[in-house]
Design a protein around this motif. Structure first.
Motif, PDB file in Angstrom:
ATOM      1  N   MET A   1       0.844  -1.192   0.000  1.00  0.00           N
ATOM      2  CA  MET A   1       0.000   0.000   0.000  1.00  0.00           C
ATOM      3  C   MET A   1       0.880   1.243   0.000  1.00  0.00           C
ATOM      4  SD  MET A   1      -2.866   1.246   2.776  1.00  0.00           S
ATOM      5  CE  MET A   1      -3.805  -0.293   2.653  1.00  0.00           C
ATOM      6  N   GLN A 129     -11.256   3.031  -7.764  1.00  0.00           N
ATOM      7  CA  GLN A 129     -12.290   3.106  -6.736  1.00  0.00           C
ATOM      8  C   GLN A 129     -11.897   4.142  -5.684  1.00  0.00           C
ATOM      9  OE1 GLN A 129     -15.467   1.312  -6.146  1.00  0.00           O
ATOM     10  NE2 GLN A 129     -15.450   3.174  -4.890  1.00  0.00           N
ATOM     11  N   SER A 189     -11.986  -5.301  -3.580  1.00  0.00           N
ATOM     12  CA  SER A 189     -10.606  -5.746  -3.824  1.00  0.00           C
ATOM     13  C   SER A 189     -10.337  -6.052  -5.296  1.00  0.00           C
ATOM     14  CB  SER A 189     -10.295  -6.976  -2.974  1.00  0.00           C
ATOM     15  OG  SER A 189     -10.298  -6.648  -1.600  1.00  0.00           O
ATOM     16  N   GLU A 190     -11.392  -6.195  -6.099  1.00  0.00           N
ATOM     17  CA  GLU A 190     -11.210  -6.492  -7.514  1.00  0.00           C
ATOM     18  C   GLU A 190     -11.011  -5.244  -8.376  1.00  0.00           C
ATOM     19  OE1 GLU A 190     -14.553  -8.919  -8.535  1.00  0.00           O
ATOM     20  OE2 GLU A 190     -13.726 -10.696  -7.533  1.00  0.00           O
ATOM     21  N   CYS A 191     -11.136  -4.048  -7.783  1.00  0.00           N
ATOM     22  CA  CYS A 191     -10.873  -2.837  -8.566  1.00  0.00           C
ATOM     23  C   CYS A 191      -9.396  -2.793  -8.942  1.00  0.00           C
ATOM     24  CB  CYS A 191     -11.265  -1.583  -7.777  1.00  0.00           C
ATOM     25  SG  CYS A 191     -10.187  -1.193  -6.377  1.00  0.00           S
ATOM     26  N   ARG A 192      -9.085  -2.087  -9.997  1.00  0.00           N
ATOM     27  CA  ARG A 192      -7.700  -2.050 -10.464  1.00  0.00           C
ATOM     28  C   ARG A 192      -6.832  -1.087  -9.663  1.00  0.00           C
ATOM     29  NH1 ARG A 192     -11.181  -2.573 -14.677  1.00  0.00           N
ATOM     30  NH2 ARG A 192     -10.996  -4.542 -15.824  1.00  0.00           N
ATOM     31  N   HIS A 193      -7.431  -0.034  -9.128  1.00  0.00           N
ATOM     32  CA  HIS A 193      -6.707   0.915  -8.279  1.00  0.00           C
ATOM     33  C   HIS A 193      -7.644   1.349  -7.163  1.00  0.00           C
ATOM     34  CE1 HIS A 193      -4.323   4.990  -7.921  1.00  0.00           C
ATOM     35  NE2 HIS A 193      -4.210   4.232  -6.846  1.00  0.00           N
ATOM     36  N   ALA A 194      -7.254   1.084  -5.931  1.00  0.00           N
ATOM     37  CA  ALA A 194      -8.021   1.517  -4.761  1.00  0.00           C
ATOM     38  C   ALA A 194      -7.383   2.787  -4.217  1.00  0.00           C
ATOM     39  CB  ALA A 194      -8.026   0.434  -3.692  1.00  0.00           C
ATOM     40  N   LEU A 224      -6.826  -4.010   2.066  1.00  0.00           N
ATOM     41  CA  LEU A 224      -6.138  -3.341   0.951  1.00  0.00           C
ATOM     42  C   LEU A 224      -4.630  -3.520   1.009  1.00  0.00           C
ATOM     43  CD1 LEU A 224      -8.228  -0.054   0.707  1.00  0.00           C
ATOM     44  CD2 LEU A 224      -8.423  -2.130  -0.684  1.00  0.00           C
ATOM     45  N   HIS A 227      -3.834  -5.678  -1.781  1.00  0.00           N
ATOM     46  CA  HIS A 227      -4.184  -5.198  -3.125  1.00  0.00           C
ATOM     47  C   HIS A 227      -2.917  -4.822  -3.884  1.00  0.00           C
ATOM     48  CE1 HIS A 227      -6.105  -2.904  -6.325  1.00  0.00           C
ATOM     49  NE2 HIS A 227      -7.271  -3.377  -5.931  1.00  0.00           N
ATOM     50  N   HIS A 229      -2.502  -2.581  -6.122  1.00  0.00           N
ATOM     51  CA  HIS A 229      -2.383  -1.150  -6.430  1.00  0.00           C
ATOM     52  C   HIS A 229      -3.348  -0.373  -5.527  1.00  0.00           C
ATOM     53  CE1 HIS A 229      -2.303   2.234  -9.711  1.00  0.00           C
ATOM     54  NE2 HIS A 229      -1.761   2.615  -8.567  1.00  0.00           N
ATOM     55  N   ALA A 230      -2.925  -0.124  -4.304  1.00  0.00           N
ATOM     56  CA  ALA A 230      -3.729   0.619  -3.327  1.00  0.00           C
ATOM     57  C   ALA A 230      -2.944   1.835  -2.860  1.00  0.00           C
ATOM     58  CB  ALA A 230      -4.095  -0.260  -2.136  1.00  0.00           C
TER      59      ALA A 230
END
Length: 261
Positions: A1, A129, A189-194, A224, A227, A229-230
């Protein structure tokens, strides 16, 4: 992160808007995940300024809301679809028909939740997101104890969250609905960028636990950490409990300019 520490709310909004602008320059029909609450308001104001100034267009964008209260009538000013229309849609050039949210008035709640998941999949998933962070570490309305793999579903709001949100209901906690529909932690969590924005000293404990604590359902936003890309943008009061704050700042100073968020 990735942790970005800023001096002001305005700086946080500009940095977040820069990431969104870059996304839509590269892909004008990208899918944006939008949040309600206080945290994203500055972002929406900055996006609106750029659209008005001709620097950005969201005309071909699609957007998905994180959550919705259950049972609020269609004309209630705090129904999240109305909040999004006021705080986001009215400021930019997105087609309101391309802004989607879960149906808080659905008679068949499980089917409504499943349909919303399918809508997101049919759109190709969410590219970026926007997220706020609750004082208890919740993201969307995933309260402490939420499954890290959860999907869109009905949730009962904690007393803390209802108390936090009472400011939108004339400080009347009893007026805040007890239930909501929310994207799950697995969905988010499935978004490409949080992209999380958290400001103020009252968020310091949550920021510390979500960024530096263990990955646990007790602090839902900590998912995250897994993730790819968070990003979390915080001001100094919100960063006041971070043990590695100086390291995060060193990383930002040495980051290549071309990399962005």
């Amino acid at each position: 992160m990735e942790v970005v520490i800023v001096e002001t709310d305005r700086e946080a909004a500009v940095i977040a808007a820069d990431a969104i602008s870059r996304l839509f320059r590269e892909n004008p029909s990208a899918v944006l995940g939008i949040a309600t609450g206080s945290s994203p308001l500055g972002i929406y104001d900055e996006l609106g300024r750029r659209v008005t100034g001709g620097e950005l267009s969201l005309a071909d964008a699609r957007a998905f809301m994180l959550d919705e209260y259950v049972g609020l009538p269609e004309d209630h000013p705090e129904r999240y679809r109305n909040v999004v229309a006021r705080d986001f849609v009215a400021k930019v050039d997105i087609d309101r028909a391309n802004v989607h949210g879960p149906d808080g008035l659905a008679k068949d709640v499980p089917q409504a939740c499943a349909s919303y998941e399918q809508q997101i999949r049919d759109a190709g998933g969410i590219d970026l997101q926007i997220l706020g962070l609750g004082t208890d570490g919740h993201i969307a309305f995933n309260e402490p104890g939420s499954s890290l793999g959860s999907r869109t579903r009905i949730k009962m709001l904690t007393s803390q969250t209802r108390s936090d949100n009472a400011r939108f209901f004339d400080d009347q906690v009893d007026a805040v609905p007890q239930h909501c529909l929310t994207q799950g932690l697995g969905t988010i969590s499935e978004c490409r960028h949080a992209l999380v924005v958290a400001t103020g000293r009252h968020k310091a404990q949550a920021v510390h636990q979500v960024v530096e604590g263990p990955v646990t359902a007790m602090w839902p936003g900590s998912v995250l950490q897994l993730h790819p890309h968070a990003t979390i943008i915080v001001d100094r009061p919100a960063a006041s409990r971070l043990q590695l704050a100086s390291y995060y700042e060193e990383i930002q100073r040495g980051k290549p300019a071309w990399q962005g968020l």
